[in-house]
Write an enzyme that holds these catalytic residues in place. Structure first.
Site, PDB file in Angstrom:
ATOM      1  N   HIS A  16      85.219  80.521 -27.348  1.00  0.00           N
ATOM      2  CA  HIS A  16      86.359  79.473 -26.810  1.00  0.00           C
ATOM      3  C   HIS A  16      87.457  80.513 -26.722  1.00  0.00           C
ATOM      4  O   HIS A  16      87.960  81.093 -27.873  1.00  0.00           O
ATOM      5  CB  HIS A  16      86.396  78.476 -27.755  1.00  0.00           C
ATOM      6  CG  HIS A  16      85.348  77.651 -27.576  1.00  0.00           C
ATOM      7  ND1 HIS A  16      85.285  76.371 -26.778  1.00  0.00           N
ATOM      8  CD2 HIS A  16      83.950  77.467 -28.082  1.00  0.00           C
ATOM      9  CE1 HIS A  16      84.077  75.726 -26.715  1.00  0.00           C
ATOM     10  NE2 HIS A  16      83.246  76.304 -27.403  1.00  0.00           N
ATOM     11  N   ASP A  18      90.277  79.563 -27.284  1.00  0.00           N
ATOM     12  CA  ASP A  18      91.596  78.987 -28.089  1.00  0.00           C
ATOM     13  C   ASP A  18      91.246  79.207 -29.437  1.00  0.00           C
ATOM     14  O   ASP A  18      92.044  78.794 -30.425  1.00  0.00           O
ATOM     15  CB  ASP A  18      91.845  77.349 -27.767  1.00  0.00           C
ATOM     16  CG  ASP A  18      90.392  76.509 -27.233  1.00  0.00           C
ATOM     17  OD1 ASP A  18      89.554  77.205 -27.249  1.00  0.00           O
ATOM     18  OD2 ASP A  18      90.372  75.564 -27.190  1.00  0.00           O
ATOM     19  N   GLY A 179      83.228  68.887 -27.469  1.00  0.00           N
ATOM     20  CA  GLY A 179      83.577  67.887 -28.311  1.00  0.00           C
ATOM     21  C   GLY A 179      82.455  67.458 -29.245  1.00  0.00           C
ATOM     22  O   GLY A 179      81.612  67.473 -29.300  1.00  0.00           O
ATOM     23  N   HIS A 206      77.504  71.961 -24.063  1.00  0.00           N
ATOM     24  CA  HIS A 206      77.482  71.855 -25.685  1.00  0.00           C
ATOM     25  C   HIS A 206      76.456  70.692 -25.702  1.00  0.00           C
ATOM     26  O   HIS A 206      76.812  69.510 -25.456  1.00  0.00           O
ATOM     27  CB  HIS A 206      78.808  71.672 -26.278  1.00  0.00           C
ATOM     28  CG  HIS A 206      79.560  72.767 -26.429  1.00  0.00           C
ATOM     29  ND1 HIS A 206      80.182  73.190 -25.651  1.00  0.00           N
ATOM     30  CD2 HIS A 206      79.790  73.433 -27.764  1.00  0.00           C
ATOM     31  CE1 HIS A 206      81.184  74.113 -25.941  1.00  0.00           C
ATOM     32  NE2 HIS A 206      80.802  74.322 -27.194  1.00  0.00           N
ATOM     33  N   GLU A 209      74.017  70.316 -30.577  1.00  0.00           N
ATOM     34  CA  GLU A 209      74.653  71.271 -31.756  1.00  0.00           C
ATOM     35  C   GLU A 209      74.602  70.462 -33.055  1.00  0.00           C
ATOM     36  O   GLU A 209      74.475  70.988 -34.146  1.00  0.00           O
ATOM     37  CB  GLU A 209      76.240  71.439 -31.374  1.00  0.00           C
ATOM     38  CG  GLU A 209      76.952  72.484 -32.205  1.00  0.00           C
ATOM     39  CD  GLU A 209      78.419  72.810 -31.755  1.00  0.00           C
ATOM     40  OE1 GLU A 209      78.881  72.085 -30.829  1.00  0.00           O
ATOM     41  OE2 GLU A 209      79.019  73.521 -32.273  1.00  0.00           O
TER      42      GLU A 209
HETATM   43 ZN   LIG Z   1      81.445  76.176 -28.474  1.00  0.00          ZN
END
Ligand SMILES: [Zn+2]
Length: 350
Positions: A16, A18, A179, A206, A209
């Protein structure tokens, strides 16, 4: 062993942008934008922008981003962090990085999604010129965002998407969904994935997770190209076998999973079990800045889990097969990795 792992040519395909910012850079960028941070030196700032080992959940992990985003809603900030990501990758011989981010989280009235992507591309391009690591961009939709915002992210992806014909020219290549997966199931975003597939885009998601296998099942049904994290696969051996058979690579982030408590502790991480069950896995940083880690450290963690050095060398080379790049570019990187890994091995012998 860190020296050998450092030299190994590697890819980082779950990274990522960010979450990869250096604390010192955050401080400088905040000063320039006159944004107040809770600390005035990089060392003290780490306490606020890096996850502590006492972090209890993915939610707590994601909260850190609230502090970071105001600083990243600016073209110079985005360009700089993209440039520095390439520099950090090159330092540890990561030869190709797929940087992902959610443009909607970084946009503002004066800085629309398209410009966020343009700024990132500019930084990646400049990074390649100075440090030689090639890159691509993956656009993230965010689960908690409404359909309007995710449509805006998707339209941005559509506008910029190009199969990266020239390895050296960074392109926007794929879709991701990030998210809180416990509250927002993947099936709610199925239409976007179907559209992406119809348009010939690469996709990752994603899934598995933080909770259960339902999102994994959906991701597989949507025929995603890769799966982010996927650690809850371990709950269902049939699903493990299916992922192995269908050759869907899992983007593993060991340190990230330990810190977000997706696994109880390092030694419970299923990466080695997946590998031994024939699942294609790749090792990745996820959020090198927030975690305070790097890719070499991820390879070290894998050694601790019981992977052998030759296995890791093979994983690094095989990771080139899973890049969101046209086949000729994947093969080009693979050949480079093979000859470099052989040279590292030769050096070890002499
Ligand atoms: Zn990730």
């Amino acid at each position: 062993m860190r020296r050998e792992l450092l030299k190994l040519p590697k890819t980082d395909i779950h990274c990522h942008l960010d979450g990869s910012v250096r604390p010192a850079t955050l401080l400088e960028l905040a000063r320039r934008l006159k944004i107040k941070l809770p600390a005035d030196n990089a060392e003290d700032l780490k306490r606020f922008v890096q996850v502590s080992p006492t972090c209890r959940s993915l939610k707590e992990f994601l909260d850190i981003f609230e502090l970071i985003y105001p600083i990243l809603r600016d073209p110079l900030s985005v360009e700089r962090i993209a440039y520095e990501l390439v520099e950090d990758c090159a330092k540890e011989n990561t030869r190709h990085v797929e940087a992902r981010f959610a443009p909607v989280l970084q946009e503002s009235a004066k800085f629309p999604c398209e410009q966020v992507v343009e700024a990132a591309l500019k930084g990646l391009r400049r990074g390649f010129k100075d440090f030689g690591t090639t890159s691509s961009i993956i656009i993230c939709m965010i689960r908690s965002h409404g359909p309007k915002e995710n449509r805006r992210a998707f339209d941005t992806l559509k506008k910029f998407f190009r199969a990266q014909d020239t390895l050296e020219e960074p392109c926007v290549v794929a879709l991701d969904l990030a998210g809180d997966e416990a509250r927002y199931p993947t099936r709610d975003y199925a239409a976007f994935y179907e559209e992406a597939r119809a348009l010939g885009m690469w996709t990752t998601c994603h899934a598995g997770e933080t909770s259960g296998t339902e999102n994994l099942r959906t991701a597989l049904d949507l025929q995603v190209g890769r799966i982010g994290h996927g650690i809850h696969l371990m709950e269902d051996q049939k699903l493990v076998a299916e992922v192995a058979r269908r050759k869907v690579p899992i983007e593993i982030g060991i340190s990230s999973n330990v810190l977000t408590k997706s696994v109880p502790d390092l030694m419970s991480h299923p990466a080695l079990d997946f590998h031994r069950a024939g699942v294609a896995i790749t090792l990745n940083t996820d959020d090198r800045g927030i975690i305070g880690s790097d890719l070499t450290r991820e390879y070290e963690q894998a050694l601790t889990l019981g992977f052998t050095y030759p296995e890791l060398q093979r994983l690094a080379i095989d990771s080139t097969d899973h890049l969101f790049l046209p086949a000729h570019n994947r093969q080009k990187l693979r050949r480079r990795f093979e000859s470099e890994a052989a040279a590292v091995l030769q050096e070890q012998k002499t």
